[in-house]
Design an enzyme around this catalytic site. Structure first.
Site, mmCIF file in Angstrom:
data_model
loop_
_atom_site.group_PDB
_atom_site.id
_atom_site.type_symbol
_atom_site.label_atom_id
_atom_site.label_comp_id
_atom_site.label_asym_id
_atom_site.label_seq_id
_atom_site.Cartn_x
_atom_site.Cartn_y
_atom_site.Cartn_z
ATOM 1 N N GLU A 85 0.807 -1.237 0.000
ATOM 2 C CA GLU A 85 0.000 0.000 0.000
ATOM 3 C C GLU A 85 0.837 1.283 0.000
ATOM 4 O O GLU A 85 0.372 2.334 0.409
ATOM 5 C CB GLU A 85 -0.989 0.007 1.179
ATOM 6 C CG GLU A 85 -2.005 -1.114 1.071
ATOM 7 C CD GLU A 85 -3.219 -0.940 2.000
ATOM 8 O OE1 GLU A 85 -3.333 0.104 2.647
ATOM 9 O OE2 GLU A 85 -4.045 -1.873 2.040
ATOM 10 N N GLU A 87 -5.667 -8.668 0.772
ATOM 11 C CA GLU A 87 -6.415 -8.290 1.976
ATOM 12 C C GLU A 87 -7.858 -8.062 1.570
ATOM 13 O O GLU A 87 -8.120 -7.314 0.617
ATOM 14 C CB GLU A 87 -5.922 -6.960 2.589
ATOM 15 C CG GLU A 87 -4.584 -7.026 3.275
ATOM 16 C CD GLU A 87 -4.175 -5.679 3.907
ATOM 17 O OE1 GLU A 87 -5.062 -4.854 4.195
ATOM 18 O OE2 GLU A 87 -2.968 -5.471 4.096
#
Ligand code: NAG
Ligand code: NAG
Ligand code: NAG
Ligand code: NAG
Ligand code: NAG
Length: 355
Positions: A135, A246
């Site tokens: 991320e 995720e």
């Protein structure tokens, strides 16, 4: 002709550099620290991995873990103690290299070399792939900055780090592991980041309908939101495999836009997204078995204190396309199920009576 096609397909599955793309993976994410910021020890990781494989009514065997770093928390270059715990429990690993807020990944690479030296082929055999970053591109994007996501990294730096990793694994027992990058669906879909997509063998995307408050994120619309954001990432993948690194729904925490955190919604999300779309079909590391980030007000753990009975029913409904339920019998340990323990407790009891 049919068999020729089959052989051709099999050859294509094995890429020219000997890479084997894994499939059907089921796992959880695991941070380097516990939710009080203390470093996880080998025993902590082992308890997680054991719980994951013994979850009551689990749709298939959850025997994989996604890690965020190679480095044991609190050390400079020691390999993370998840490695020996994974070896002890036959848990496969999506390795992570932490890339945000650093100018070099040398310490990560040293920890990796140390792990190769210390654990050898037993370690390499369990490595599914290596993710360079997590991320990082999201954190420097408009929405990341707006949500105070922290220090990130730009696309050029991630590209350079990916090249560093390829150099570092070349000629080692990790040499044929696919190298990728994990980011939010929005960072992957952002054209400014396409150089990173060009550089990798696979893409990991983090997709949460809960956090999409601009997309109509009332729970009743969460499968539509999921479809939109997951498809956005897939459309940007340049034909490379897209794994869900995720996803999950908080069982408690603040209401976000229209999204309400609750055990009921977390259980429905597991069914509607996990069971109906992902498990067994897309490599998936669910978020999560145990919360790590104390800054997160949302709690995503599907079970309390690593109990094998989750907060909601994990078994997928018939016809969902997910693997069949395993671990359906209660595994509650009973002293009387073990003859030795039974004799020992009888002895203690009789000594106590005599005493
Ligand atoms: C380890 O797990 C893999 C599947 O991921 C399985 O094929 C293998 O047999 C297992 N090895 C042992 C020793 O249990
Ligand atoms: C796309 O990426 C660029 C470069 O990181 C960033 O400045 C921009 O904010 C991103 N766009 C969105 C909509 O997040
Ligand atoms: C449901 O989600 C889709 C995709 O984000 C969005 O276009 C649509 O407006 C949402 N519907 C509602 C009723 O919020
Ligand atoms: C993905 O690409 C397809 C085909 O071009 C297009 O129809 C679809 O709208 C795209 N989806 C998203 C969410 O951008
Ligand atoms: C869990 O869900 C499965 C599939 O829908 C169902 O067969 C089973 O009875 C449920 N178990 C419990 C304890 O509710």
């Amino acid at each position: 002709m049919r068999s020729f096609n089959a052989i051709l397909l099999a050859c294509l599955a094995i890429r020219s550099n000997g890479q084997q793309m894994p499939s059907g993976i089921l796992g959880f994410n695991s941070g380097a620290t516990k939710d009080n910021s203390a470093a996880k020890a080998q025993s902590d990781f082992k308890r997680e991995f054991t719980t994951a494989q013994n979850l009551r009514g689990s749709p298939g065997l959850f025997n994989s873990v996604r890690l965020y770093t190679m480095v044991q928390s609190g050390t400079d270059t020691d390999p993370i103690s998840a490695f020996p715990a994974a070896i002890a429990t036959n848990t496969s690993m999506l390795l992570g290299i932490w890339c945000s807020g650093v100018t070099s990944i040398d310490k990560e690479l040293t920890a990796m070399r140390n792990a190769i030296e210390q654990y050898g082929q037993k370690f390499a055999d369990l490595v599914v792939a290596i993710s360079v970053g997590s991320e990082d591109l999201y954190r420097v994007s408009e929405s990341g900055i707006e949500k105070n996501a922290g220090v990130g990294q730009d696309a050029d730096t991630i590209v350079n780090f990916i090249r560093d990793v390829r150099k570092a694994i070349k000629g080692t027992i990790l040499g044929n592991k696919p190298v990728g990058h994990v980011d939010s669906w929005s960072a992957i879909a952002n054209k400014s980041n396409s150089a990173v997509i060009e550089e990798v063998d696979w893409i990991g995307t983090d997709v949460y309908s809960y956090y999409e408050r601009d997309k109509g994120n009332d729970f009743s619309n969460s499968t539509n939101v999921f479809d939109y954001i997951y498809e956005s990432a897939r459309n940007a993948s340049q034909g490379k495999p897209v794994w869900v690194t995720e996803t999950g729904y908080p069982s408690s925490g603040p209401t976000f836009g229209q999204a309400v955190a609750s055990v009921d919604n977390a259980g429905k999300y597991w069914q509607e997204i996990g069971c109906d779309k992902l498990f067994g079909r897309v490599n998936t590391w669910w978020y999560t078995l145990r919360d790590s980030n104390p800054a997160n007000k949302e709690k995503f753990a599907i079970t309390d204190n690593l109990k094998t009975t989750a907060k909601f029913n994990l078994t997928c409904a018939p016809g969902s396309g997910a693997p069949a339920a395993i671990n359906q019998q209660s595994k509650a340990p009973s002293v009387y199920s073990s003859p030795l323990l039974c004799i020992a407790s009888a002895l203690v009891l009789s000594l106590w009576v005599i005493g």
